[in-house]
Design a protein around this motif. Structure first.
Motif, short mmCIF file in Angstrom:
data_model
loop_
_atom_site.label_atom_id
_atom_site.label_comp_id
_atom_site.label_asym_id
_atom_site.label_seq_id
_atom_site.Cartn_x
_atom_site.Cartn_y
_atom_site.Cartn_z
N SER A 138 -6.81 9.50 4.04
CA SER A 138 -7.46 8.73 5.10
C SER A 138 -6.54 8.64 6.31
N LYS A 139 -6.94 9.24 7.43
CA LYS A 139 -6.10 9.22 8.63
C LYS A 139 -5.88 7.80 9.13
N SER A 193 -2.24 6.08 9.25
CA SER A 193 -1.75 5.63 10.54
C SER A 193 -1.37 4.15 10.50
N GLU A 194 -2.19 3.33 9.86
CA GLU A 194 -1.90 1.90 9.76
C GLU A 194 -0.64 1.66 8.93
N HIS A 195 -0.49 2.42 7.86
CA HIS A 195 0.69 2.29 7.00
C HIS A 195 1.95 2.67 7.77
N ARG A 196 1.88 3.75 8.52
CA ARG A 196 3.02 4.21 9.32
C ARG A 196 3.42 3.15 10.36
N ALA A 197 2.44 2.62 11.07
CA ALA A 197 2.73 1.62 12.11
C ALA A 197 3.31 0.35 11.49
N ASP A 233 0.80 -1.23 0.00
CA ASP A 233 0.00 0.00 0.00
C ASP A 233 0.84 1.28 0.00
N PRO A 234 1.75 1.46 -0.97
CA PRO A 234 2.56 2.68 -0.99
C PRO A 234 1.75 3.94 -1.30
N GLY A 235 0.51 3.78 -1.73
CA GLY A 235 -0.32 4.94 -1.98
C GLY A 235 -1.01 5.49 -0.74
N ALA A 236 -0.87 4.80 0.41
CA ALA A 236 -1.56 5.21 1.64
C ALA A 236 -1.26 6.64 2.05
N PRO A 237 0.00 7.10 2.04
CA PRO A 237 0.29 8.46 2.51
C PRO A 237 -0.40 9.55 1.71
#
Length: 530
Positions: free
Chosen positions: A229-230, A234-238, A221-225
Motif C-alpha cells: 500500500s503506497k 508513505s505514512e509509515h515513512r513520515a 505498524d512494522p509490517g507497513a513496508p
C-alpha cells in the motif's frame, strides 16, 4: 546500512580474524583516511561518518571498468518465465530502463524481488515446533498473543545524526533535567545524557542517534513496508522520520542546545541530519536450499554441513528490537579480549538460492534464515561480505554458464580466499588474524579439510597508535584493567596474539601499543611490547 542508513558505528565482525573481505577492506581504508581514528564510541569498536564510507564505496565502483552504476532508479517490475526471472523494469522521473539478464542478485534492504515476482517466501515469526529453536515461541502463543500480529518483524529505526558542540568526556556542565518528555521520558535511563549520546559518537563530534531505550526505534505498524500500500508505506515513512526528529529536538532541549543537527547527508527536508533511508532490521526471507536457524549460531552446536559450505563468517551475539521488554534469546556470547563478543557462525552458500527460482541469488537480509537467527545475521559487516560472496558466485555462474544450484561451493570459497583486492575468509579459524602472512595457506588448508595449528601474530602498525606503560590486573577474560597515572582503566583487544599473551601477565608491568578510546572508556591494545 553503513552509509545511506547512517548506521556507521557497526556491530559484529569486530575481532581481527573476522575483519576479512569487503568489510576488512573498508576498515583498513577508513583507518588510513580518517585522521581521528575509528575508536569513537562504546557501542562498537569502529565509528566513522556515513559519507566517509560512501566515498570509499563510490571509489570502488569507479575503479571497475565493466560495472555500470545507475542511481535514483526504482525497480518497478520483475518478469518471470517458468522457474526463471528474465527481465527487470526500472524507472526514474524521466525514463524507463528495461534489463534482460541470465542471473540476478537481490541486494535490496527488504528483498523486493520476492514480492515483485510473486516468489513464495518467509515473513515474520516461526513457531518453536518448526525447527525447535530455543528462543522461538510455541505455535499456541503465536496464535493467541496479539503481540505477534502487531510486531511481525523487528522494529526499524530512522537514524538521525547530531553534532555535539562541547565535550562528551569529563565533567562538563549539563543542565539538571531529570526526565525527558513522553515518549522519550526513559531515554536517559540508565546511562544519563553524556553516556547516552556517546553511544554512537563519530569523528568530529558527530553523534549517530540510533538509540533503542525509549529512543528512536519505531514500533507502530512494522509490517507497513511489506504491505504494498503506497499510502500506508508513505505514512509509515513520515511517522518514522518525524519520530526521529522529535527525538533529536528533545535531546537538544535537554542539552541546552549543545546538541545540534549535523549536515551528514545530501540536503533533505531536515537539513541533512536524517539518513537517506531507514535502518531496516528485517525483511522478507527466501525459502532456500537450506535455512540458517538459531541452533546454527549457538556455541558448541556447529552445523558441519553449514561449515563445509560456508561463504562468510559472522559473530554478532543475537539481538531483537521490539516494544517492551527484551525478547529472551539463547546466549551466544563469550568473554574475549577483555570484553564480551559473539561466538562465530557460518553462512552457507545454500541459503542464498532456492528451488522456486533457479537464477536468483539473495543477499542482504533476504537470505534463507529463520526470524530468530536474523537477529544475528542482519548486521552490516556480515551483510557486506555476504554480498561479496553472492557477487563472486554470480561471476562464476556467468563464466561457466551455470545456475547457482549447479555451482560447486568449493569454487566460490577458493576464489574468495584468493581475491586480490578483498580476500574473504569463509572458515572459522579463531586464532588466524587477517594480517597473518600465512592467512591464505591456512584458509586453503581448511578448504581442503587439512586443519593446521594457527599461530597468531602481531598486526601491522596502525595510524595514530601509541605506547603506554601500565601495570596489569587481569580479573577475568572479560575484565582486563591497566593501571597508570594513578587510575585503573579498562583494556580490550581484538587481536588473538594479545588475548593469548594476556592470560599469563596478571600483575606484570608491560608496554602496550594501541589506541585510547575516551568514550569507551578503554585502551584497545594491538600489540604487547614484552
Amino acid at each position: 546500512m553503513l552509509s545511506a542508513s547512517g548506521v556507521s558505528a557497526p556491530d559484529g565482525n569486530e575481532l581481527s580474524p573476522w575483519q576479512t573481505g569487503l568489510w576488512g577492506a573498508l576498515l583498513r581504508q577508513l583507518r588510513q583516511q580518517v585522521p581521528q581514528g575509528l575508536d569513537q564510541n562504546w557501542v562498537s569498536c569502529f565509528g566513522f561518518q556515513p559519507g566517509q564510507a560512501e566515498e570509499i564505496f563510490q571509489g570502488w565502483l569507479a575503479a571497475e571498468p565493466n560495472l555500470q552504476w545507475r542511481s535514483g532508479m526504482n525497480l518497478e517490475k520483475l518478469n518471470r518465465l517458468g522457474n526463471r526471472l528474465v527481465e527487470a523494469i526500472f524507472s526514474d522521473s524521466n525514463s524507463q530502463l528495461q534489463v534482460k539478464f541470465d542471473l540476478i542478485i537481490d541486494g535490496t534492504e527488504l528483498a523486493e524481488s520476492l514480492a515483485l515476482a510473486g516468489i513464495k517466501h518467509r515473513f515474520g515469526w516461526e513457531p518453536k515446533e518448526q525447527w525447535n529453536e530455543p528462543s522461538a515461541p510455541p505455535m499456541q502463543q503465536l496464535k493467541q498473543d496479539t503481540f505477534f500480529t502487531a510486531q511481525p518483524v523487528q522494529s526499524p529505526t530512522w537514524v538521525v545524526i547530531g553534532k555535539w558542540n562541547g565535550s562528551l568526556v569529563g565533567n562538563q556542565y549539563i543542565p539538571q533535567i531529570k526526565q525527558a518528555n513522553p515518549p522519550f521520558n526513559d531515554c536517559l535511563n540508565p546511562h544519563g545524557l553524556l553516556r547516552t549520546l556517546s553511544y554512537g559518537h563519530l569523528p568530529q563530534n558527530w553523534l549517530m542517534l540510533n538509540w533503542p531505550i525509549a529512543g528512536n526505534d519505531w514500533h507502530p505498524d512494522p509490517g507497513a513496508p511489506f504491505s504494498g500500500s503506497k499510502v500506508r508505506i508513505s505514512e509509515h515513512r513520515a511517522a518514522m522520520q518525524n519520530h526521529s526528529l522529535d527525538f533529536l529536538n528533545e535531546l537538544q532541549v535537554i542539552s541546552n542546545g549543545l546538541l545540534q543537527p549535523a549536515n551528514a547527508f545530501p540536503s533533505n527536508q531536515a537539513g541533512g541530519c536524517l539518513a537517506l533511508q531507514a535502518y531496516w532490521r528485517e525483511s522478507r526471507r527466501l525459502i532456500g536450499a537450506c535455512t540458517v536457524i538459531e541452533q546454527d549460531l549457538l556455541p558448541n552446536q556447529k552445523n558441519k554441513l553449514n561449515t563445509k559450505n560456508s561463504i562468510a563468517v559472522g559473530n554478532y551475539p543475537n539481538d531483537h528490537h521490539y516494544p517492551g521488554a527484551d525478547w529472551p534469546l539463547a546466549p551466544k556470547s563469550i568473554p574475549w579480549g577483555g570484553r564480551w563478543s559473539g561466538t562465530p557462525f557460518c553462512i552457507p552458500f545454500d541459503c542464498l538460492y532456492g528451488a522456486e527460482i533457479s537464477n536468483l541469488l539473495m543477499a542482504d537480509k533476504g537470505i534463507s534464515v529463520s526470524h530468530i537467527a536474523n537477529g544475528a545475521t542482519r548486521l552490516g559487516p556480515l551483510i557486506l561480505n555476504i554480498g561479496q560472496a553472492a557477487g563472486m558466485a554470480a561471476a562464476l555462474c556467468s563464466r561457466g554458464g551455470l545456475l547457482p544450484a549447479d555451482l560447486e561451493v568449493r569454487q566460490i570459497q577458493q576464489h574468495l580466499i584468493n581475491d586480490q583486492k578483498a580476500p574473504l575468509g569463509p572458515f572459522i579459524l579463531e586464532d588466524l588474524p587477517w594480517h597473518s602472512p600465512n592467512w591464505r595457506d591456512q584458509q586453503m588448508a581448511a578448504l581442503n579439510e587439512n586443519s593446521k595449528t594457527c599461530s597468531p601474530l602481531a598486526p601491522p602498525s596502525e595510524p595514530g597508535e601509541q605506547a603506554q606503560i601500565m601495570e596489569l590486573n587481569i580479573k577475568a577474560e572479560d575484565q582486563w584493567l591497566g593501571y597508570w597515572d594513578g587510575i585503573e582503566w579498562p583494556l580490550i583487544s581484538l587481536e588473538p596474539l594479545v588475548k593469548m599473551q594476556m592470560a599469563n601477565l596478571h600483575g606484570k608491568r608491560i608496554t602496550a601499543l594501541g589506541r585510547w578510546n575516551p568514550w569507551g572508556p578503554w585502551w584497545r591494545i594491538n600489540q604487547l611490547l614484552l
